[in-house]
Design an enzyme around this catalytic site. Structure first.
Site, PDB file in Angstrom:
ATOM      1  N   GLU A 259       2.422  -2.902  -5.314  1.00 29.50           N
ATOM      2  CA  GLU A 259       1.425  -1.860  -5.060  1.00 29.50           C
ATOM      3  C   GLU A 259       1.876  -1.170  -3.782  1.00 29.50           C
ATOM      4  O   GLU A 259       1.424  -1.512  -2.695  1.00 29.50           O
ATOM      5  CB  GLU A 259       0.033  -2.498  -4.938  1.00 29.50           C
ATOM      6  CG  GLU A 259      -1.085  -1.481  -5.093  1.00 29.50           C
ATOM      7  CD  GLU A 259      -1.443  -0.813  -3.786  1.00 29.50           C
ATOM      8  OE1 GLU A 259      -0.663   0.069  -3.349  1.00 29.50           O
ATOM      9  OE2 GLU A 259      -2.467  -1.163  -3.214  1.00 29.50           O
ATOM     10  N   GLU A 268       3.016   5.486   4.295  1.00 24.27           N
ATOM     11  CA  GLU A 268       3.483   4.124   4.611  1.00 24.27           C
ATOM     12  C   GLU A 268       4.968   3.925   4.288  1.00 24.27           C
ATOM     13  O   GLU A 268       5.552   2.916   4.653  1.00 24.27           O
ATOM     14  CB  GLU A 268       2.662   3.025   3.906  1.00 24.27           C
ATOM     15  CG  GLU A 268       1.195   3.064   4.272  1.00 24.27           C
ATOM     16  CD  GLU A 268       0.369   2.050   3.512  1.00 24.27           C
ATOM     17  OE1 GLU A 268       0.874   0.948   3.239  1.00 24.27           O
ATOM     18  OE2 GLU A 268      -0.787   2.370   3.194  1.00 24.27           O
TER      19      GLU A 268
HETATM   20  C1  LIG Z   1      -0.647  -2.216  -0.230  1.00 22.39           C
HETATM   21  S1  LIG Z   1      -0.387  -3.870   0.190  1.00 22.39           S
HETATM   22  C2  LIG Z   1      -0.459  -4.643  -1.410  1.00 22.39           C
HETATM   23  C3  LIG Z   1      -0.700  -6.132  -1.354  1.00 22.39           C
HETATM   24  C4  LIG Z   1      -0.793  -6.806  -2.706  1.00 22.39           C
HETATM   25  N1  LIG Z   1       0.410  -6.635  -3.472  1.00 22.39           N
HETATM   26  C5  LIG Z   1      -1.969  -6.288  -3.496  1.00 22.39           C
HETATM   27  O1  LIG Z   1      -1.755  -5.559  -4.452  1.00 22.39           O
HETATM   28  O2  LIG Z   1      -3.103  -6.607  -3.146  1.00 22.39           O
HETATM   29  C6  LIG Z   1       1.320  -3.848   0.581  1.00 22.39           C
HETATM   30  C7  LIG Z   1       1.855  -5.150   1.130  1.00 22.39           C
HETATM   31  O3  LIG Z   1       3.260  -5.037   1.214  1.00 22.39           O
HETATM   32  C8  LIG Z   1       3.709  -5.617   2.433  1.00 22.39           C
HETATM   33  N2  LIG Z   1       4.963  -4.923   2.781  1.00 22.39           N
HETATM   34  C9  LIG Z   1       5.111  -3.635   3.144  1.00 22.39           C
HETATM   35  N3  LIG Z   1       6.392  -3.352   3.381  1.00 22.39           N
HETATM   36  C10 LIG Z   1       7.080  -4.490   3.158  1.00 22.39           C
HETATM   37  C11 LIG Z   1       8.454  -4.824   3.233  1.00 22.39           C
HETATM   38  N4  LIG Z   1       9.358  -3.919   3.609  1.00 22.39           N
HETATM   39  N5  LIG Z   1       8.819  -6.087   2.916  1.00 22.39           N
HETATM   40  C12 LIG Z   1       7.885  -7.006   2.554  1.00 22.39           C
HETATM   41  N6  LIG Z   1       6.574  -6.756   2.498  1.00 22.39           N
HETATM   42  C13 LIG Z   1       6.171  -5.504   2.777  1.00 22.39           C
HETATM   43  C14 LIG Z   1       2.579  -5.339   3.395  1.00 22.39           C
HETATM   44  O4  LIG Z   1       2.617  -6.240   4.495  1.00 22.39           O
HETATM   45  C15 LIG Z   1       1.360  -5.493   2.508  1.00 22.39           C
HETATM   46  O5  LIG Z   1       0.845  -6.797   2.532  1.00 22.39           O
END
Ligand SMILES: C[S@@+](CC[C@H](N)C(=O)[O-])C[C@H]1O[C@@H](n2cnc3c(N)ncnc32)[C@H](O)[C@@H]1O
Length: 536
Positions: A259, A268
């Site tokens: 997501e 983002e």
């Molecule tokens: C929008 S949230 C979605 C969380 C979960 N997948 C959901 O659908 O509820 C995005 C997540 O991706 C993680 N994230 C963002 N960029 C990332 C990266 N480069 N590597 C690993 N995790 C990342 C963030 O910390 C966040 O927890």
């Protein structure tokens, strides 16, 4: 029975009825009750046993060699290599674990499997979160201060809850996964930015063979906990803490789930991470959930919003503010307010032309193509009036083998925590019905994980001179997508004159394909009422 992990997020504790170390040597120990603590010791995953949470370790085992066998619902034995060597030979030792309840035993077994996998990953030289190069692609692009704040935000449960409580969002993901079981059953899945681990758990529910839940923030520890607490699914999920750009995984994925959508889809800059995950971990022709995204745009007319924005700067028109003339800053304040894109849910009747869309295909777009997105704009006004700017929203498609499902954030559709976005121009344009409106939306990525938006809208001027080809009226403005104005009112009631036609300028097909059908509707419950502003 799991007790809070305290300050250190790199550990996990369990309370046991008793533990006996059946070592043949004089070091045999028996603890009743006991606390078992999974943690890392100099990078090695170990299981430590204590009399209670406060007391010093009584003994520990190295998880790289540990094997756990269930003797009864509440009794297990753990066999591992002893550190004692006699004449160069190492011997095994057994530890009997007595649980209070079967549920406790299950959670412990699940956690041990999880930690063992971590230990193996570390052993095989594929440790979580270790840099594959000295600096990662992520660090090259993103300011450290922005990344720090970003992952701090997502490390908090309250923000994950905000997303989980968006039932349109999470329900659509659930439906898309469960209805497309065939794409998950027996497959290896990578969850890109797993957060709480919810999508990994959905994938496991759909029969995934194994899911790698990659999460960079401290949320990875909570994900581990949630997954351990759902042991029948958790056995097939490994949480990998680290950035997608940096971690190594032991196998390729058949399907990616993620997501990564922010406000206006691209905020983002996580779409880039999603694409990097595709290039690093997905097998050729593997599936991506979601598969494509679309940004929709249409000019709008909203006198209330325009006046509200313009009035904000009026404060700076005071000439006697405690004896001080504030007017020198009026122009800057006005510009400042108009550089904020507005996030709220608006009535689709404010749109003055049918929307156009820009498609981003996640399966084929290059990461670099997301650094700068240039969209030419061309509309035909369905009604005459004042145009105050450009309204935008997005949707994504889950192109499953069984069901194609859309998640839309369109005005008029059930509201999501993304709401919609409007770029309000400081200078409105006047158009007649049927008139052409042209322009450009140029989005340029910046190092603070967002975009600068440069918007221009133009239309021929009517009135004197129109016969000679018309004079072009144009209005431009720059917006920082990172600094939106969250106008969290309920959708406003826009008085519509009896004789004014109702316009269907939003592609209602998209809303329908979001599928409020009998099967899917149960997943898509009430939209959240109290969404906080968050990053999206
Ligand atoms: C929008 S949230 C979605 C969380 C979960 N997948 C959901 O659908 O509820 C995005 C997540 O991706 C993680 N994230 C963002 N960029 C990332 C990266 N480069 N590597 C690993 N995790 C990342 C963030 O910390 C966040 O927890």
């Amino acid at each position: 029975m799991e007790v809070p992990v305290g300050q250190n997020h790199e550990q996990q504790e369990f309370e046991l009825a008793s533990v006996s170390n059946l070592s043949s040597s004089s070091s045999a120990v028996s603890l009743s009750p006991a606390v078992a603590r999974f943690c890392f010791d100099s990078g090695v995953a170990v299981l430590r046993f204590h009399k209670d949470s406060e007391s010093n370790e009584a003994f520990h085992i190295d998880l790289r060699t540990a094997q756990l066998f269930r003797l009864s619902p509440v009794e297990s034995v753990c066999i591992c290599e002893t550190s004692e060597t006699i004449k160069e030979k190492s011997y095994s030792r057994g530890i009997t674990l007595q649980f209070r309840e079967e549920e406790d035993s299950r959670a412990f077994h699940c956690a041990l499997d999880q930690w063992k996998k971590e230990a193996v990953l570390q052993e095989s030289g594929l440790p979580n979160g270790t840099l594959s190069a000295s600096k990662s692609k992520f660090d090259d692009k993103i300011e450290a201060s922005s990344a720090k704040m970003y992952f701090h935000y997502y490390g908090q449960l309250l923000h994950q809850q905000n997303m989980l409580q968006d039932y349109v969002r999470t329900g659509t993901y659930y439906a898309a996964v469960i209805e497309n079981r065939a794409d998950f059953t027996g497959r290896v899945v990578v969850d890109v930015g797993a957060g709480s681990g919810i999508l990994s758990l959905f994938a496991a529910q759909a029969g995934a063979k194994h899911v790698y839940a990659v999460e960079a923030s401290e949320m990875a520890e909570y994900a581990r906990k949630l997954i351990a607490g759902n042991p029948s699914l958790g056995q097939r999920i490994t949480v990998v803490k680290g950035k997608i750009e940096e971690v190594e995984l032991p196998e390729k994925a058949d399907i990616l789930i993620s997501e990564p959508m922010g406000t206006l889809l691209v905020n983002e800059r996580m779409l880039e991470t999603y694409v990097i995950a595709r290039d690093r971990f997905l097998v050729p022709n593997g599936k991506m959930f979601p598969t494509i995204g679309r940004i929709h745009m249409a000019p709008f007319s909203d006198e209330y919003l325009f006046v509200e924005m313009a009035n904000k700067a009026l404060f700076w028109q005071q000439q006697n503010y405690y004896g001080v003339d504030l007017t020198p800053l009026y122009g800057s304040a006005f510009k400042g307010y108009f550089s904020q894109p507005v996030v709220d849910a608006f009535d689709p009747r404010v749109l003055v032309a049918p929307a156009i869309s820009h498609v981003i295909n996640f399966t084929s777009i290059k990461e670099e193509e997301l650094y700068e997105v240039d969209i030419p704009l061309k509309f035909k006004a369905a009604v005459g009036g004042r145009i105050h700017g450009l309204a935008c929203w997005f949707d994504v498609l889950f192109n499953g083998s069984t069901v194609q499902r859309w998640l839309t954030t369109a005005p008029g559709a059930p509201t999501t925590h993304w709401y919609q976005l409007r770029c309000v121009l400081p200078q409105p344009l006047y158009v007649m019905q049927g008139q052409e409106i042209t322009g450009r939306l140029h989005m340029i990525a910046h190092h603070a994980q967002s975009y600068t938006l440069c918007l221009t809208l133009s239309a021929k001027m009517w009135g004197p001179g129109a016969e000679q080809g018309g004079i072009l009226q144009a209005s431009s403005c720059k917006f920082d997508l990172k600094e939106p104005y969250y106008r969290m009112s309920q959708p406003q009631v826009y008085p519509v004159a009896q004789d004014q036609p109702t316009h269907h300028l939003v592609n209602t097909q998209d809303i329908q394909t979001q599928s409020l059908d009998e099967e899917g509707s149960e997943f898509l419950q009430q939209p959240p009422e109290n969404l906080d502003t968050g990053l999206h």
